[in-house]
Design a protein around this motif. Structure first.
Motif, PDB file in Angstrom:
ATOM      1  N   PRO A   1       0.812  -1.214   0.000  1.00 25.32           N
ATOM      2  CA  PRO A   1       0.000   0.000   0.000  1.00 25.32           C
ATOM      3  C   PRO A   1       0.848   1.269   0.000  1.00 25.32           C
ATOM      4  CG  PRO A   1       0.062  -0.932   2.189  1.00 25.32           C
ATOM      5  CD  PRO A   1       0.771  -1.906   1.293  1.00 25.32           C
ATOM      6  N   GLY A   2       0.245   2.330  -0.474  1.00 22.96           N
ATOM      7  CA  GLY A   2       0.878   3.641  -0.385  1.00 22.96           C
ATOM      8  C   GLY A   2       1.997   3.886  -1.364  1.00 22.96           C
ATOM      9  N   ILE A   3       1.974   3.209  -2.502  1.00 23.00           N
ATOM     10  CA  ILE A   3       3.011   3.444  -3.505  1.00 23.00           C
ATOM     11  C   ILE A   3       2.371   3.799  -4.834  1.00 23.00           C
ATOM     12  CG2 ILE A   3       4.610   1.845  -2.382  1.00 23.00           C
ATOM     13  CD1 ILE A   3       4.028  -0.096  -4.681  1.00 23.00           C
ATOM     14  N   ASP A   4       3.162   4.303  -5.743  1.00 23.86           N
ATOM     15  CA  ASP A   4       2.724   4.590  -7.096  1.00 23.86           C
ATOM     16  C   ASP A   4       3.244   3.448  -7.969  1.00 23.86           C
ATOM     17  OD1 ASP A   4       2.322   5.409  -9.702  1.00 23.86           O
ATOM     18  OD2 ASP A   4       3.179   7.406  -9.421  1.00 23.86           O
ATOM     19  N   PRO A   5       2.365   2.561  -8.457  1.00 21.47           N
ATOM     20  CA  PRO A   5       2.844   1.388  -9.195  1.00 21.47           C
ATOM     21  C   PRO A   5       3.618   1.748 -10.467  1.00 21.47           C
ATOM     22  CG  PRO A   5       0.465   1.590  -9.383  1.00 21.47           C
ATOM     23  CD  PRO A   5       0.910   2.599  -8.377  1.00 21.47           C
ATOM     24  N   ASP A   6       3.338   2.907 -11.056  1.00 23.38           N
ATOM     25  CA  ASP A   6       4.063   3.297 -12.266  1.00 23.38           C
ATOM     26  C   ASP A   6       5.522   3.635 -11.970  1.00 23.38           C
ATOM     27  OD1 ASP A   6       1.774   3.010 -13.851  1.00 23.38           O
ATOM     28  OD2 ASP A   6       1.136   5.061 -13.407  1.00 23.38           O
ATOM     29  N   GLN A   7       5.804   4.144 -10.784  1.00 22.01           N
ATOM     30  CA  GLN A   7       7.164   4.564 -10.447  1.00 22.01           C
ATOM     31  C   GLN A   7       7.863   3.624  -9.465  1.00 22.01           C
ATOM     32  OE1 GLN A   7       7.233   8.558  -8.977  1.00 22.01           O
ATOM     33  NE2 GLN A   7       6.006   9.359 -10.657  1.00 22.01           N
ATOM     34  N   ASP A   8       7.111   2.934  -8.639  1.00 17.62           N
ATOM     35  CA  ASP A   8       7.707   2.239  -7.498  1.00 17.62           C
ATOM     36  C   ASP A   8       7.709   0.717  -7.582  1.00 17.62           C
ATOM     37  OD1 ASP A   8       8.135   4.733  -6.320  1.00 17.62           O
ATOM     38  OD2 ASP A   8       6.157   4.738  -5.392  1.00 17.62           O
ATOM     39  N   ILE A   9       7.273   0.144  -8.693  1.00 11.99           N
ATOM     40  CA  ILE A   9       7.260  -1.313  -8.820  1.00 11.99           C
ATOM     41  C   ILE A   9       7.993  -1.712 -10.099  1.00 11.99           C
ATOM     42  CG2 ILE A   9       5.842  -3.373  -9.196  1.00 11.99           C
ATOM     43  CD1 ILE A   9       3.664  -2.094  -7.535  1.00 11.99           C
ATOM     44  N   ASP A  10       8.906  -2.676  -9.961  1.00 14.16           N
ATOM     45  CA  ASP A  10       9.589  -3.278 -11.103  1.00 14.16           C
ATOM     46  C   ASP A  10       9.360  -4.779 -11.039  1.00 14.16           C
ATOM     47  OD1 ASP A  10      10.807  -0.912 -12.159  1.00 14.16           O
ATOM     48  OD2 ASP A  10      12.282  -1.018 -10.538  1.00 14.16           O
ATOM     49  N   ILE A  11       8.920  -5.354 -12.154  1.00 17.50           N
ATOM     50  CA  ILE A  11       8.698  -6.793 -12.240  1.00 17.50           C
ATOM     51  C   ILE A  11       9.484  -7.304 -13.436  1.00 17.50           C
ATOM     52  CG2 ILE A  11       7.005  -8.636 -12.538  1.00 17.50           C
ATOM     53  CD1 ILE A  11       4.910  -6.676 -11.374  1.00 17.50           C
ATOM     54  N   THR A  12      10.329  -8.306 -13.203  1.00 21.31           N
ATOM     55  CA  THR A  12      11.107  -8.906 -14.275  1.00 21.31           C
ATOM     56  C   THR A  12      11.083 -10.422 -14.116  1.00 21.31           C
ATOM     57  OG1 THR A  12      13.140  -8.726 -12.989  1.00 21.31           O
ATOM     58  CG2 THR A  12      12.681  -6.935 -14.539  1.00 21.31           C
ATOM     59  N   VAL A  13      11.445 -11.113 -15.186  1.00 22.38           N
ATOM     60  CA  VAL A  13      11.585 -12.564 -15.145  1.00 22.38           C
ATOM     61  C   VAL A  13      12.974 -12.898 -15.680  1.00 22.38           C
ATOM     62  CG1 VAL A  13      10.737 -14.771 -16.005  1.00 22.38           C
ATOM     63  CG2 VAL A  13       9.116 -12.940 -15.488  1.00 22.38           C
ATOM     64  N   THR A  14      13.762 -13.564 -14.849  1.00 20.91           N
ATOM     65  CA  THR A  14      15.081 -14.044 -15.268  1.00 20.91           C
ATOM     66  C   THR A  14      15.364 -15.367 -14.593  1.00 20.91           C
ATOM     67  OG1 THR A  14      16.147 -12.763 -13.509  1.00 20.91           O
ATOM     68  CG2 THR A  14      16.124 -11.768 -15.690  1.00 20.91           C
ATOM     69  N   ASP A  15      16.071 -16.223 -15.294  1.00 21.01           N
ATOM     70  CA  ASP A  15      16.497 -17.519 -14.750  1.00 21.01           C
ATOM     71  C   ASP A  15      15.346 -18.313 -14.152  1.00 21.01           C
ATOM     72  OD1 ASP A  15      19.143 -16.956 -15.459  1.00 21.01           O
ATOM     73  OD2 ASP A  15      19.535 -15.972 -13.544  1.00 21.01           O
ATOM     74  N   GLY A  16      14.185 -18.280 -14.802  1.00 27.67           N
ATOM     75  CA  GLY A  16      13.051 -19.069 -14.342  1.00 27.67           C
ATOM     76  C   GLY A  16      12.396 -18.577 -13.071  1.00 27.67           C
ATOM     77  N   ALA A  17      12.614 -17.298 -12.724  1.00 27.18           N
ATOM     78  CA  ALA A  17      12.015 -16.763 -11.502  1.00 27.18           C
ATOM     79  C   ALA A  17      11.395 -15.401 -11.783  1.00 27.18           C
ATOM     80  CB  ALA A  17      13.057 -16.652 -10.400  1.00 27.18           C
ATOM     81  N   LEU A  18      10.313 -15.133 -11.073  1.00 21.72           N
ATOM     82  CA  LEU A  18       9.630 -13.845 -11.119  1.00 21.72           C
ATOM     83  C   LEU A  18      10.248 -12.967 -10.043  1.00 21.72           C
ATOM     84  CD1 LEU A  18       7.115 -12.200 -12.140  1.00 21.72           C
ATOM     85  CD2 LEU A  18       5.892 -13.217 -10.208  1.00 21.72           C
ATOM     86  N   HIS A  19      10.761 -11.786 -10.429  1.00 24.41           N
ATOM     87  CA  HIS A  19      11.404 -10.876  -9.479  1.00 24.41           C
ATOM     88  C   HIS A  19      10.535  -9.631  -9.342  1.00 24.41           C
ATOM     89  CE1 HIS A  19      15.012 -13.325  -9.824  1.00 24.41           C
ATOM     90  NE2 HIS A  19      14.851 -13.273 -11.125  1.00 24.41           N
TER      91      HIS A  19
END
Length: 148
Positions: free
Chosen positions: A46-64
């Motif tokens: 809660p309390g974040i701006d998803p456009d600026q404060d969240i990064d989602i990547t996939v590498t080596d078979g894992a969701l980061h």
């Protein structure tokens, strides 16, 4: 150390892995479940701006997932007290074999981040029978060289 766990196939719980790697209290707590042929991962941020404060990547078979919570401007005001953790928080979740990376979608509603990806259809589990030998039915051992 993460590569060591991955290479040896040891399934180490996330908190233990992070402790062994020297990380403390900077990880996101997640819910993970299957909804039919969809893997769902949810975390409260809660309390974040998803456009600026969240990064989602996939590498080596894992969701980061990386989420940043910034400290409020009024934190230096008299009487200010907070038990909220600020800074960068992250989590890596191994994806099941066959997860379709092209279908990964993320949404942020009412402070909850939800990531979904399609999994291959499960066609039932196949079992392989393993023979258990009795005492004397082992194959003979190769002769040993006695070199001194």
């Amino acid at each position: 150390m993460d590569n060591l766990f991955r290479r040896t196939g040891i399934d180490v719980p996330e908190p233990v892995r992070r402790f062994l790697q020297g990380e403390t209290d900077t990880w996101l707590r997640v819910e993970e479940y299957r909804d039919g042929n969809t893997m769902v991962v949810r975390t409260d941020v809660p309390g974040i701006d998803p456009d600026q404060d969240i990064d989602i990547t996939v590498t080596d078979g894992a969701l980061h997932i990386v989420a940043r919570r910034r400290e409020p401007a009024d934190k230096d005001q008299p009487g200010y007290r907070s038990e909220v953790h600020y800074g960068e928080h992250s989590r890596s979740i191994p994806l099941p074999r066959g997860a379709n990376l092209d279908t990964i979608e993320a949404s942020y509603i009412d402070g909850v981040l939800e990531v979904r990806t399609q999994l291959p259809e499960q066609t039932g589990t196949s079992a392989t029978k393993v023979h258990v030998s009795r005492g004397g039915n082992r194959p003979p051992e190769a002769p040993k060289n006695n070199v001194m």
